[in-house]
Design a protein around this motif. Sequence first.
Motif, mmCIF file in Angstrom:
data_model
loop_
_atom_site.group_PDB
_atom_site.id
_atom_site.type_symbol
_atom_site.label_atom_id
_atom_site.label_comp_id
_atom_site.label_asym_id
_atom_site.label_seq_id
_atom_site.Cartn_x
_atom_site.Cartn_y
_atom_site.Cartn_z
ATOM 1 N N PHE A 197 0.915 -1.270 -0.008
ATOM 2 C CA PHE A 197 0.054 0.150 -0.009
ATOM 3 C C PHE A 197 0.926 1.069 -0.078
ATOM 4 O O PHE A 197 0.706 2.163 -0.762
ATOM 5 C CB PHE A 197 -0.901 0.105 1.391
ATOM 6 C CG PHE A 197 -1.803 1.206 1.460
ATOM 7 C CD1 PHE A 197 -2.923 1.464 0.910
ATOM 8 C CD2 PHE A 197 -1.201 2.296 2.284
ATOM 9 C CE1 PHE A 197 -3.567 2.768 0.949
ATOM 10 C CE2 PHE A 197 -1.980 3.432 2.327
ATOM 11 C CZ PHE A 197 -3.134 3.466 1.851
ATOM 12 N N PHE A 198 1.972 1.447 0.775
ATOM 13 C CA PHE A 198 2.556 2.271 0.907
ATOM 14 C C PHE A 198 3.450 2.602 -0.198
ATOM 15 O O PHE A 198 3.619 3.816 -0.741
ATOM 16 C CB PHE A 198 3.651 2.111 2.200
ATOM 17 C CG PHE A 198 4.937 3.124 2.309
ATOM 18 C CD1 PHE A 198 4.793 4.346 2.988
ATOM 19 C CD2 PHE A 198 6.211 3.041 1.665
ATOM 20 C CE1 PHE A 198 5.454 5.294 3.148
ATOM 21 C CE2 PHE A 198 7.124 4.025 1.751
ATOM 22 C CZ PHE A 198 6.678 5.101 2.513
ATOM 23 N N GLU A 199 3.866 1.735 -0.996
ATOM 24 C CA GLU A 199 4.642 1.677 -2.369
ATOM 25 C C GLU A 199 3.802 2.364 -3.346
ATOM 26 O O GLU A 199 4.105 3.405 -4.140
ATOM 27 C CB GLU A 199 5.276 0.340 -2.876
ATOM 28 C CG GLU A 199 6.553 -0.207 -1.712
ATOM 29 C CD GLU A 199 6.929 -1.511 -2.182
ATOM 30 O OE1 GLU A 199 8.033 -1.901 -2.041
ATOM 31 O OE2 GLU A 199 6.008 -2.290 -2.905
ATOM 32 N N ILE A 200 2.729 1.871 -3.542
ATOM 33 C CA ILE A 200 1.492 2.386 -4.573
ATOM 34 C C ILE A 200 1.394 3.947 -4.406
ATOM 35 O O ILE A 200 1.192 4.535 -5.383
ATOM 36 C CB ILE A 200 0.540 1.204 -4.696
ATOM 37 C CG1 ILE A 200 0.732 0.085 -5.096
ATOM 38 C CG2 ILE A 200 -0.540 1.793 -5.286
ATOM 39 C CD1 ILE A 200 -0.257 -1.128 -4.965
ATOM 40 N N VAL A 201 0.704 4.063 -3.195
ATOM 41 C CA VAL A 201 0.385 5.423 -2.942
ATOM 42 C C VAL A 201 1.833 6.378 -2.795
ATOM 43 O O VAL A 201 1.457 7.488 -3.529
ATOM 44 C CB VAL A 201 -0.293 5.554 -1.570
ATOM 45 C CG1 VAL A 201 -0.779 6.991 -1.136
ATOM 46 C CG2 VAL A 201 -1.505 4.769 -1.304
ATOM 47 N N ARG A 202 2.788 5.975 -2.521
ATOM 48 C CA ARG A 202 3.988 6.794 -2.717
ATOM 49 C C ARG A 202 4.018 7.179 -4.157
ATOM 50 O O ARG A 202 4.491 8.431 -4.439
ATOM 51 C CB ARG A 202 4.970 6.136 -2.091
ATOM 52 C CG ARG A 202 6.371 7.076 -2.429
ATOM 53 C CD ARG A 202 7.620 6.162 -1.603
ATOM 54 N NE ARG A 202 7.774 4.972 -2.222
ATOM 55 C CZ ARG A 202 8.808 4.004 -1.792
ATOM 56 N NH1 ARG A 202 9.405 4.378 -0.565
ATOM 57 N NH2 ARG A 202 8.912 3.016 -2.190
ATOM 58 N N GLN A 203 4.031 6.065 -5.020
ATOM 59 C CA GLN A 203 4.169 6.428 -6.516
ATOM 60 C C GLN A 203 3.230 7.287 -7.056
ATOM 61 O O GLN A 203 3.451 8.213 -7.744
ATOM 62 C CB GLN A 203 4.177 4.991 -7.172
ATOM 63 C CG GLN A 203 4.717 4.946 -8.613
ATOM 64 C CD GLN A 203 6.091 5.522 -8.530
ATOM 65 O OE1 GLN A 203 7.042 5.003 -7.898
ATOM 66 N NE2 GLN A 203 6.320 6.343 -9.497
ATOM 67 N N GLN A 204 1.734 7.240 -6.252
ATOM 68 C CA GLN A 204 0.888 8.079 -6.913
ATOM 69 C C GLN A 204 1.135 9.661 -6.633
ATOM 70 O O GLN A 204 0.864 10.565 -7.358
ATOM 71 C CB GLN A 204 -0.449 7.770 -6.151
ATOM 72 C CG GLN A 204 -1.033 6.349 -6.598
ATOM 73 C CD GLN A 204 -2.319 6.022 -5.882
ATOM 74 O OE1 GLN A 204 -2.821 6.693 -5.057
ATOM 75 N NE2 GLN A 204 -2.930 5.039 -6.260
ATOM 76 N N ILE A 205 1.731 9.763 -5.160
ATOM 77 C CA ILE A 205 2.213 11.130 -4.958
ATOM 78 C C ILE A 205 3.184 11.487 -5.646
ATOM 79 O O ILE A 205 2.900 12.837 -6.201
ATOM 80 C CB ILE A 205 2.578 10.961 -3.303
ATOM 81 C CG1 ILE A 205 1.415 10.539 -2.475
ATOM 82 C CG2 ILE A 205 3.244 12.434 -2.963
ATOM 83 C CD1 ILE A 205 1.639 10.462 -0.953
#
Length: 737
Positions: A343-351
Motif C-alpha cells: 500500500f505504501f509503495e503504490i500510494v507513494r508512487q501516486q504522490i
Amino acid sequence: MPSESPIQIIRNDNGQIWSHVRKIWLFETPEERVRQEYLCILVNEYGYKIDQIAEEENLTGRGSAQARADHVVWRSKEDKHAKNTPLMVVEYKSDNINISVMDYIQGELYARLCEAPFFVTHNHRETRYWRVRKDKVPGYLEEIESIPHANASEKDIAAILERLKVFREDEFADLLHRCHNIIRNREKKDPAAAFDEIAKILFIKTGVERRLKQGKQRKNLFTTELLEEQRTLHDDPINVLFQQTKSEYRADKIFQIDEKVNLKHDTASAIVKELERYNLSDTSEDIKGIAFERFLGRTFRGEIGQFFTPRPVVEFIVKMLEPREGQVVCDPASGSGGFLIRFFEIVRQQIYADIDRQYEEFKNTTDSRIDLDDATKASLLRDKYEELQRELDQNLEGSRMWKLANRSIYGTDANDRMARTSKMNMIMHGDGHGGVHHHDGFLNINGIFEGRFDVIFTNPPFGSNVEPTDRIREEDVDIPWDIERLYEQRYGEDYKQSRAKLKASIGKPIADLFELSKKDKGKLSKVKTEILFIERCLDLLKPGGQLGIVLPEGIFNNPSLAYVREFVEDRAKLLAVISLPAETFLSSGASVKCSLLFLQKFTSEENEKFNKILSQAKEEIKVKYQLVLEEKKKRVYDEIATAKANKDSERQKSLKREFLAYEKRINVLKSQETRQLLKQRFDYPVFLYDAEKVGLTATGEIDDNELYPNEHVPTDVEKTALELYEQFRIDPKPFFV
C-alpha cells in the motif's frame, strides 16, 4: 579515478548557474540544476575532463527534428573533436519527475543515434545505467551495474557491459544470509535468535545512516574501524550504538528498553564489516526491500517455520482494493508487513506522479507566457520546485509523504518477532513503520480502534482457537500516560471511548468482545481465530470501508459455518470471492486451501435499508407459518389433554417432544425462507473467480499468474482476474448470461 581538476557548482546573484561545458551562464531551472550537479559527478568522481563532454548536443544534424542530448561523453577530447563514436549519453530529469520507461527509451534512442554503447538516466531520486544492444531492436532495454571511469581500458569497458544489474537484490539477500550464518556458526544460536541479532544490527545501521543524512552527526559510526576505536572507551561499543538508536525510535517500541545486542565483539565486528560497504540510505527501496523480503522468506520459511503471504497474492489483494492517497489502512495480523508495505509503495508512487503532473503543468504554463523574461521564468520554476519538493519530504510534518508514512498505515501482530520484523521490513521499503505494534490484533492500540479504517487487508492466522479462558490482561491495555495523552490529542473522542471500553473489559474473556463467539444461546464458546478476525475487521472498518482477507475455504462452504456467512451478509456487501489453487501457500509452509473474500461494509443508508427489508421478510414469514404452528399446537395439546385424562404420562412426554421438534423444524424453515426472501429483495451481483495460476508453483518458483496484468500471464488468458473484476463493476450483466 578523480579528476585532476575538480569542479563545483557556481551560481551568481541573478539566479543563474554556470555551465562548465558551454562556458556560459544559464538560468537555474530545476532541470538545469540536476544537469550541472551530475556533471560534477562525471568530472570529480569518474575522472572525465570537460573537453571530453558536450552539452545540449544535437545528434541529428541540422533540421527541425533535432534530438538534443543533455550530455554526451567521449573517451578523449581527440575523439570528441574528430566526431568519433562517443562512449555514453546522459539524460536528466528534475527531482519531481519519476523517471519512466519512456525516458529510458529516449535515452536509448539518443545513444543509438550516435552509436554510444552506454546511456545514463538520472535525477536525485535515482540513477540508472544501461547498455545499448545493437543486436536487438530499438526499445530493448538492458540495465547494468555502472558506467566506466575515464581511465577504463577496453577490457574494463567490456566487463562493465556484461555486468547486468538483475542480481543486485539477490546479492544483498545473500549478504544478509551470510551474516545470519556467521552468527549461527560463531555464537551457536538457533535460527530465530540469529535472525533477531541481524535485525538489531540492521536497525543500528539504519539509525546511523539516518543521522548522517540529516546532518546530526558528521562521522559514520557504522564501521569496523570506529568499533575498534570505541573499544578503547567502551567494553561493548556495538551496544552503545544500539542504545543510542533505540532512544531515537523510543516511541515506536521496535525493541524492548532492556534489550541488547547479544553478540561477542568479534562477531559483531564481522557483521559490521560485511554490511558497512552498503549505504542503505542511498540504496533504492525496491532493491533493499525486495532483498530483505527474500532473506525473510528463506530464513523464516526454511528455518523458523513462519510463513508469509506470497507476493503475487499480496499484490492482487492490494490492487483489488484500489489504494489511494488519504486512505487510512490496517492489517490486524500484519506478519512481515507485506500488505502495508505494498500500500505504501503504490500510494507513494501516486504522490510522485501527481507532483510530476503539477510541476509539468506549471512549467508548460510558465514557458508559454510571453510577458515573462527567462530570468523570471527560471525563478518561478525554482520556487514551484521547492514548494512541491516539500510535499515529498517525509520528515516534514504535514507534508503529503509525512501523512502517508505517519498517519495512514497501521498494523499489529501478537508475535513480538513478527511485529519487529514488520517494522524493519517497512523501514527497508522506505518507512511507514510507526503505526505497527506488537499487540493482540483483537485489542485496540494506538490508532487501531473501531470504525476508523477505509481499507483492511489481512491474512489472519488459521486453525487455532480463542478460548473462553483467554482473558484481557491489564498489561494488554496499560500504556504510559504521556503516550496516552498523545493518542487522545491525535485521535480525539472516538479513541477515548474505545479505550474506556477496553479498560472496562480487563479480566474478561477476549471472546466476550465478539458476537461470533456467542452463537450457542449467547454463551461463550471456543471459536476459530480466523472467524473472530472476520468480525474484528468489520468492526474496524468505517461505514463503506473495504476488506480483502485470506480465509480457509471451509468458511465459504461448511454448513456448520452458515452463521458466520450470515453474520457477514448482514453487515456488508460481498464484492468478490476468488478461489485459489491448493498449492498457493505450500511454498510458504501452509497446506490449507484458501479463497480471498472482498467485501464492503454497509454505509448507514445501506444498513438502514437492509434492516428494513430484513424486518419485513421476518414478519411475512412469521405470518405465513403462524397459523400452521397454531393449528399444530392445538392438535398436540388436545392429544396431550387426552393422554393426561388417561394418565398416560409417557404419551404426554412423547407428544411434547414431538411438538418441540416440529417447532424447531418450523423455525429452521422460517430462518431459511427469511434469508431467501432477504436475498431476493436485497440483491446485488458478486464477482466469482476460480484461479488456477497465481504466480508461484508449490515449491515457490515463479509461475504463470492470471490474477493481474504482469509479464507471466498465461497465453490462453485474455483478461486477468483483476481486469475482469474491473469490467464486472462497470457492467455485471454479461457475466450472468
